[in-house]
Structures are given as C-alpha cells and as structure tokens.
Design a protein around this motif. Structure first.
Motif, PDB file in Angstrom:
ATOM      1  N   ARG A 144       9.503  18.948 -25.787  1.00 25.00           N
ATOM      2  CA  ARG A 144       9.794  20.118 -25.641  1.00 25.00           C
ATOM      3  C   ARG A 144       8.184  20.906 -26.843  1.00 25.00           C
ATOM      4  N   LEU A 145       8.412  22.133 -26.546  1.00 22.14           N
ATOM      5  CA  LEU A 145       7.170  22.421 -28.083  1.00 22.14           C
ATOM      6  C   LEU A 145       8.083  23.613 -28.769  1.00 22.14           C
ATOM      7  N   LEU A 146       7.819  23.847 -29.920  1.00 20.20           N
ATOM      8  CA  LEU A 146       8.434  24.974 -30.584  1.00 20.20           C
ATOM      9  C   LEU A 146       7.747  25.341 -31.648  1.00 20.20           C
ATOM     10  N   ASP A 147       6.642  26.604 -31.328  1.00 19.06           N
ATOM     11  CA  ASP A 147       5.888  27.189 -32.672  1.00 19.06           C
ATOM     12  C   ASP A 147       6.808  27.742 -33.379  1.00 19.06           C
ATOM     13  N   PRO A 148       7.084  27.755 -34.796  1.00 20.99           N
ATOM     14  CA  PRO A 148       8.496  28.722 -35.029  1.00 20.99           C
ATOM     15  C   PRO A 148       8.013  29.955 -36.005  1.00 20.99           C
ATOM     16  N   CYS A 149       8.659  31.026 -36.133  1.00 24.37           N
ATOM     17  CA  CYS A 149       8.198  31.850 -36.459  1.00 24.37           C
ATOM     18  C   CYS A 149       9.826  32.937 -37.033  1.00 24.37           C
ATOM     19  N   ASP A 150       9.304  33.965 -37.598  1.00 23.14           N
ATOM     20  CA  ASP A 150      10.132  34.615 -38.281  1.00 23.14           C
ATOM     21  C   ASP A 150      10.925  36.144 -38.331  1.00 23.14           C
ATOM     22  N   ASP A 151       9.921  36.247 -36.629  1.00 20.92           N
ATOM     23  CA  ASP A 151      10.600  37.330 -36.023  1.00 20.92           C
ATOM     24  C   ASP A 151      11.774  37.323 -35.124  1.00 20.92           C
ATOM     25  N   GLY A 152      12.081  36.322 -35.046  1.00 22.04           N
ATOM     26  CA  GLY A 152      13.368  35.780 -33.751  1.00 22.04           C
ATOM     27  C   GLY A 152      12.545  36.199 -32.358  1.00 22.04           C
ATOM     28  N   ASN A 153      11.667  36.469 -31.971  1.00 26.11           N
ATOM     29  CA  ASN A 153      10.450  36.384 -30.554  1.00 26.11           C
ATOM     30  C   ASN A 153      10.087  34.355 -30.051  1.00 26.11           C
ATOM     31  N   CYS A 154      10.960  33.710 -30.892  1.00 24.65           N
ATOM     32  CA  CYS A 154       9.782  32.214 -30.716  1.00 24.65           C
ATOM     33  C   CYS A 154      10.878  31.422 -29.242  1.00 24.65           C
ATOM     34  N   ALA A 155      10.190  30.996 -28.628  1.00 22.22           N
ATOM     35  CA  ALA A 155      11.053  30.019 -27.868  1.00 22.22           C
ATOM     36  C   ALA A 155      10.326  28.668 -27.501  1.00 22.22           C
ATOM     37  N   TRP A 156      11.818  27.778 -27.707  1.00 24.33           N
ATOM     38  CA  TRP A 156      11.161  26.338 -26.266  1.00 24.33           C
ATOM     39  C   TRP A 156      10.732  26.721 -25.036  1.00 24.33           C
ATOM     40  N   THR A 157       9.465  25.667 -24.680  1.00 21.43           N
ATOM     41  CA  THR A 157       8.581  25.307 -24.062  1.00 21.43           C
ATOM     42  C   THR A 157       8.316  23.729 -23.301  1.00 21.43           C
ATOM     43  N   LEU A 158       8.785  23.971 -22.156  1.00 20.16           N
ATOM     44  CA  LEU A 158       8.596  22.534 -22.017  1.00 20.16           C
ATOM     45  C   LEU A 158       7.065  21.938 -20.949  1.00 20.16           C
ATOM     46  N   ALA A 159       6.484  21.134 -22.487  1.00 21.89           N
ATOM     47  CA  ALA A 159       5.096  20.841 -21.585  1.00 21.89           C
ATOM     48  C   ALA A 159       5.022  19.229 -20.164  1.00 21.89           C
ATOM     49  N   ALA A 160       4.117  18.496 -19.873  1.00 22.06           N
ATOM     50  CA  ALA A 160       4.278  17.896 -19.354  1.00 22.06           C
ATOM     51  C   ALA A 160       4.983  16.665 -19.467  1.00 22.06           C
ATOM     52  N   ASN A 161       5.784  16.517 -18.425  1.00 22.97           N
ATOM     53  CA  ASN A 161       6.343  15.195 -18.862  1.00 22.97           C
ATOM     54  C   ASN A 161       6.069  14.000 -19.504  1.00 22.97           C
ATOM     55  N   LEU A 162       6.582  13.197 -20.381  1.00 24.84           N
ATOM     56  CA  LEU A 162       6.066  11.661 -20.102  1.00 24.84           C
ATOM     57  C   LEU A 162       6.486  10.956 -19.053  1.00 24.84           C
ATOM     58  N   THR A 163       6.151   9.813 -19.026  1.00 20.44           N
ATOM     59  CA  THR A 163       5.487   9.048 -18.302  1.00 20.44           C
ATOM     60  C   THR A 163       6.743   8.360 -17.569  1.00 20.44           C
ATOM     61  N   THR A 164       7.316   7.710 -18.804  1.00 22.28           N
ATOM     62  CA  THR A 164       8.647   6.998 -18.790  1.00 22.28           C
ATOM     63  C   THR A 164       9.983   7.208 -20.099  1.00 22.28           C
ATOM     64  N   ARG A 165      10.768   7.003 -19.427  1.00 29.84           N
ATOM     65  CA  ARG A 165      11.919   7.533 -19.883  1.00 29.84           C
ATOM     66  C   ARG A 165      12.663   7.586 -21.336  1.00 29.84           C
ATOM     67  N   ARG A 166      13.015   8.257 -22.269  1.00 29.07           N
ATOM     68  CA  ARG A 166      13.086   7.817 -23.512  1.00 29.07           C
ATOM     69  C   ARG A 166      14.442   8.704 -23.961  1.00 29.07           C
ATOM     70  N   TRP A 167      14.835   7.740 -24.779  1.00 25.90           N
ATOM     71  CA  TRP A 167      16.644   7.598 -24.794  1.00 25.90           C
ATOM     72  C   TRP A 167      16.795   7.155 -26.214  1.00 25.90           C
ATOM     73  N   TYR A 168      17.240   8.141 -27.279  1.00 25.37           N
ATOM     74  CA  TYR A 168      16.893   7.738 -28.721  1.00 25.37           C
ATOM     75  C   TYR A 168      15.503   7.183 -28.954  1.00 25.37           C
ATOM     76  N   PRO A 169      13.845   7.951 -29.109  1.00 27.72           N
ATOM     77  CA  PRO A 169      13.531   7.358 -29.417  1.00 27.72           C
ATOM     78  C   PRO A 169      13.167   7.911 -30.964  1.00 27.72           C
ATOM     79  N   THR A 170      11.438   7.057 -31.593  1.00 26.04           N
ATOM     80  CA  THR A 170      11.665   7.508 -32.717  1.00 26.04           C
ATOM     81  C   THR A 170      10.030   8.175 -32.668  1.00 26.04           C
ATOM     82  N   VAL A 171       9.898   9.474 -33.675  1.00 28.74           N
ATOM     83  CA  VAL A 171       8.384  10.253 -33.427  1.00 28.74           C
ATOM     84  C   VAL A 171       7.812   9.544 -34.811  1.00 28.74           C
ATOM     85  N   GLU A 172       6.617   9.676 -34.843  1.00 35.85           N
ATOM     86  CA  GLU A 172       5.497   9.194 -35.980  1.00 35.85           C
ATOM     87  C   GLU A 172       4.913  10.494 -36.154  1.00 35.85           C
TER      88      GLU A 172
END
Length: 623
Positions: A144-172
């Motif tokens: 899920r992708l978000l470009d933060p904004c201050d005008d209240g108009n930004c929204a989350w979008t979905l990108a292409a799926n990961l190739t594998t399921r991940r519950w409790y992943p870490t991101v660096e």
C-alpha cells in the motif's frame, strides 16, 4: 504621560506577560513538561503510526468493527491533523493487521503485508475478495502506498502484490532509497514454526525472487518482526530470537555474531530497540540498544502455561556490530518491560514509554489470559536514558509523571516536530471491544508526552535548508538573541544540528528511526546572536538513507522545533556524493567573560521586551 513602575509592579507586568504564553521560541501546542496530555481521538486504534508531514500523523489499525465508517465498511485507517487535533478516516482497502512499513527515498510511505480477511470477532472467513462483513480482502500480499499531504486529499493506493505472503514483516530503507522487506509468516500464528515461517527477504521496488535467510531459518519460533538496522557499512544487522547476524543483502552472505544475552527481544517478547545517535565524536559508528523483552526459551512459546504473569526482563545490552561481534551490558531498566516504545529525543537522550511488567505481546482466549491479553500490569510511568551519563546512573524518572492510560498490545509512539511524543493505540482484543467487564479496552485516545525541555526557552534557528545532501558545501543557520533563548551565550559551544527520522511505529519498534549529528562550527556575535556553520550529511548514504527527515538545532540540551526536510536527491537510486567542504574555525568574542553577565543581559532584554509589549497595548511609556 510617563509612569515610573516600582519593582513590585514590574514583577506583576512580567508575570502577566508570561501568562499569555507569548514566550519566544515555544511551540504553539506546548504542554506541561514531563507529563502526558490527552489531545484527541484517533478514530481507529493506533496499531501502526508514522509522521507524514509537519502537521499530519497517519494511523493504521487492523480490519475490525470500529464505529467510524468509510464507505460501506468500518474504517481501519485515519489521518490525524496535529494543528487541530482532529482525525479523518482513510480507506486502507485490504487487511493491514500486523503489517510493516517504512518510507522510500522519494518520500512515498509503504505499508507491507497483513493478514487474511476476517469477519466479526476477528475470525478468518472463507472470503478472499472483500465480500465479508468488513469488506477487507486478504492483505498478506499487499503493498500500500501513500504520498502524505496537508490538504486532506491524499489516499492510500494498492501497488502490485508481493510474490509471497507476509504477516509481521519488518521493512528497512536502504541507502539508495529502496526498501528491504524481511521475514514474517505465511499464516496466522502466535509464533512461527517450520510450516508457517517466511524466512526470506525481498526488495521494493522488486529486484527478483525472495532470498532465503539461514539466520531466519535458525531463529524459530520467535522470529516475527525481526529487528533490522542498515549499518554505515551498507550491510544489515539482523536479530531474531536468540540469533544475530550481519547480512550483506547484495551477495546474500550472512556473518553470525554472538547470541543475544539475557532475553528474547523480538516479537512476541517485544523489547524496546533503538540505534543510538551517530555523531562526529563516535565517527558515525552504529550502536544499537536493546532493553527489556522476555527470557523465554524456544520450547516455552507454546501457550499451555501462564505467560501473562511471566516477569518481563530488566536487561539492557548494546551492540556495535561494525566494531565487535559481542554484546555488552549497560544499566538495566528500573523495572522489567515488554512492549515498550523507545523514542530517540533530539537532545540525544532516549525515552521509553508504554508496555507492561509481565507477559508478552499477543492475545487469545486462553484460560490464563487477562481478558484476551497475553500481558498484564501496565507500566504507566515513562523512563529516560542518558547514554552519556556515568554507568549506574543512566536511567531516571525524575520530573516525569505517569499516564492514566494503559498502553498494552498494539500501542505505538513517535517523536513530533515540536519535540513532543505522540502516543496512541492499545487493543489486545480480537476485535473492537469497549465492554465494561474487560480489563484492556480498544483505545482511541491520543496523548502527547512533553519532555522536560518544554519548560525551557527554545532556540529559534533561521535559514534552515529544505534539503540536505551527502557531502558538499556547508550551510549557515542564524541563532538570534541566543542569550535570551537559552539563558547563556556560552551555550553556543554546545550547539548541535541533528537530522532525525522518527520511523514507522508498531509492536514496540520504530522501523527506520535514526538520528545523525552533523559536523558544526560557530561564530558568536557580540550582540548575543550567533551563526552555526553546518556540514551536510557525511558522504555515505548508508549513514542516513534518503527520504524525508526532521532537522533540529539543539543548544544547551534544548532542541528547536524541527523542520521537515528532504535528504538526498528525492529519487530512488544511487545518491550523489561529494567531498565535504571544510568548516571555518569556531569564534567566541573575548567580551563575553562570564556566563552570569550574559544572563544579566538576557534578563534586561527580556524585561525591556515585556514592558514594551505592555506599553504598546496600554499606551504607557515606562521610564
């Protein structure tokens, strides 16, 4: 007409002016130092949070039956406006339960993974397309992708799926501004086993198939949300259960370090973990601090004993992996703590808050669970760690008061630009639950914690840049009326410029949290003002990866309000690097002989400012 004021009348005038909260340099939304203050309602429980802009915090929950709705289903995301302390719901589209996150080098925030679709009570459904009661499609493959904004108009979008399921992943975030996504589980489990573990890492944007990690394979069962840190060497420190390694993600080679002593630090033991400041004094060498957790052996994670009353660990250890493979003990916590959030403050000290004295993260219907919580005895009192204090005296509770809100499983915290700490969440329940007969309810109240510098004059830097690069020309920051701001012109000798990323907070981690001190010199002027000469970041993007950050000026242990800046090129890819330009020699005038003389001048200037302000309002001339 002129009036001569007595000393008593002058004192009254000064008190009246100060009562109007007109002190220069103070944040507008200040609070009582050392205390918590409830500031608003998050609409959804703050399982995951991050700072998007100077004014916006983004909050992510799991899919559950929150009363706030968006479209045809409950909301499980919100945008919190700091200026007005109000939240608006956001649509996360798929189930974000126990996802991970971090920021790309171009400023886009990424939320990765999650859980399968659920129905009322948090039970899994047979639906996979969002047709269940919460309309929450399986999120375990989601990006899920978000470009933060201050005008209240930004929204989350979905990108292409990961190739594998991940519950409790870490991101660096890596030195080129891309992301490394590490570990997790293929299925809904309390702790991993050989059939459910996902012992791999992959990249976003994608760079091919996931790479298997032998370290993650050998660290069962407590290897969910593995602890990762990008090191200045460009390699990754990876820690899970009792195992530790340095991973060269470019080649896949792993180098084992010593085992973790004293306690498990990864989820569900959930210790507080932070990389201490990288500074010119330590040659920007990484040292990682681990505090708390649970001393539970690998065969004890089966839930057939009273985990909720198992005492949390007091142990604190640190590791400088580019220097030594061995951990060293530091001052233990004042009390054992699990699920504590460690927040790096701009003055170099470390705050720990939230969590519990017994048990671990997680929830269930076990006979020994506290309601559904696997932890008990909430710790309401924050503690402060000073890594530069003498051994044996680094922890303190002095000057700090407890919160009245238990922050148990699924709590979070981040540093804000004004130097306060945003605290949210707590929901050790399968679903939304605020029944009177349960010990730990779903929590929507948002707090700020105000460190001690909120009762002090704050520096007011002028000319802070909007961007920082890696090496190149230095920049100058003006510090007007330094004696007025911090009480003593001699404090210019302590001035620092620090760059901070507050991170993606969830489950006792702030993924990507980092602080780097810049090389500085100063010129002190005879009128009490000063110029701070600052180098850019070191010419090594692995010291501080590209992307948004906060820039603070710290004088006399007191930080300014931070400014959000962009580090690096603003793009994903190899970052431009230049040789650092030399700084001028520091200069301090001989006319400033004693600090108390500077204080007297500051007091006189403050009194003159106060009387002038009153006179302007009342039409009175003071003589």
């Amino acid at each position: 007409m002129a009036y001569l004021l007595s000393a008593a009348a002058l004192a009254f005038v000064l008190v009246a002016v100060s009562a109007q909260d007109s002190t220069p340099g103070q944040p507008k939304d200040g609070g009582p130092s050392g205390m918590f203050k409830v500031i608003g309602d998050s609409l959804v429980s703050g399982q995951q949070i991050f700072l998007g802009t100077n004014d916006k915090v983004y909050i992510i929950d799991k899919a559950e039956n929150n009363p706030t709705r968006i479209g045809a289903h409950p909301a499980w995301g919100s945008e919190y406006t700091l200026g007005g302390n109000k939240a608006r719901p956001m649509d996360l589209i798929t189930n974000t339960f126990c996802a991970g996150g971090n920021v790309l080098g171009n400023g886009t925030w990424v939320n990765v993974g999650g859980n399968a679709e659920v129905m009322y009570g948090g039970e899994n459904t047979v639906y996979q397309d969002g047709g269940g009661p919460y309309h929450d499609p399986d999120g375990s493959h989601s990006v899920r992708l978000l470009d933060p904004c201050d005008d209240g108009n930004c929204a989350w979008t979905l990108a292409a799926n990961l190739t594998t399921r991940r519950w409790y992943p870490t991101v660096e975030t890596l030195e080129d501004g891309s992301l490394l996504i590490v570990g997790g589980s293929h299925s809904s489990v309390f702790v991993n086993d050989a059939s459910s573990t996902n012992p791999t890492y992959e990249f976003w944007p994608p760079r091919g198939a996931p790479v298997e990690s032998q370290m993650l394979l050998s660290s069962l069962p407590a290897n969910l949300y593995p602890l990762t840190f990008l090191l200045p060497s460009g390699k990754i420190l990876l820690q899970a259960n009792w195992k530790t390694a340095i991973v060269d993600y470019q080649t896949g080679i792993e180098k084992r370090l010593d085992d973790m002593p004293d306690a498990v630090r990864t989820y569900p033991a959930s210790a507080g973990v932070v990389m201490l400041p990288l500074t010119p004094a330590n040659n920007w060498t990484a040292t990682v601090l681990f505090c708390g957790g649970a001393n539970i052996s690998s065969d004890q994670w089966k839930t057939d004993w009273n985990i909720a009353q198992n005492p949390a660990s007091q142990s604190c250890v640190q590791l400088a992996p580019d220097v030594s493979p061995s951990y060293s003990a530091v001052d233990p916590l004042p009390e054992g703590r699990t699920m504590g959030n460690i927040i790096q403050l701009p003055n170099g000290k470390v705050l720990i808050l939230n969590g519990a004295a017994t048990g671990v993260a997680g929830n269930g219907n076990d006979s020994w669970a506290i309601g559904e919580s696997y932890a008990d005895h909430p710790l309401l009192h924050p503690v402060l760690y000073n890594p530069n204090a003498p051994a044996g005296s680094r922890w303190t509770k002095e000057g700090m008061s407890p919160s009245e809100i238990p922050r148990m499983y699924h709590s979070s915290a981040i540093l804000l630009p004004d130097g306060s700490v945003f605290v949210a969440g707590s929901n050790p329940n399968y679903d939304y639950n605020v029944a009177d007969n349960i010990p730990y309810k779903t929590e929507y109240r948002v707090e700020k914690f105000f460190p001690s510098y909120f009762n002090q004059w704050r520096p007011e830097p002028q000319g802070l840049p909007a961007n920082l690069g890696y090496g190149g020309n230095s920049f100058d920051v003006g510090l007007p009326a330094l004696g007025d701001m911090v009480g003593d012109v001699h404090n210019i000798k302590t001035a620092k410029a620090v760059v901070m990323r507050t991170g993606f907070s969830t489950h006792g981690q702030n993924m990507g949290q980092r602080m780097v001190e810049l090389q500085v010199a100063y010129t002190m002027n005879e009128n009490g003002s000063a110029i701070l000469h600052c180098s850019q970041l070191p010419p090594n993007p692995a010291v501080f990866p590209p992307g948004p950050a906060l820039l603070f000026i710290v004088v006399g242990d007191v930080p300014s309000v931070g400014k959000q800046i962009m580090v690096g090129s603003g793009k994903i890819g190899a970052q431009p690097v230049s040789d650092p330009a030399p700084l001028p020699n520091s200069f301090f005038p001989n006319t400033f002989v004693k600090a108390d003389q500077g204080n007297s001048g500051a007091a006189a200037r403050a009194a003159g400012w106060a009387m002038g302000a009153i006179g302007a309002v009342l039409g009175i001339v003071f003589v």
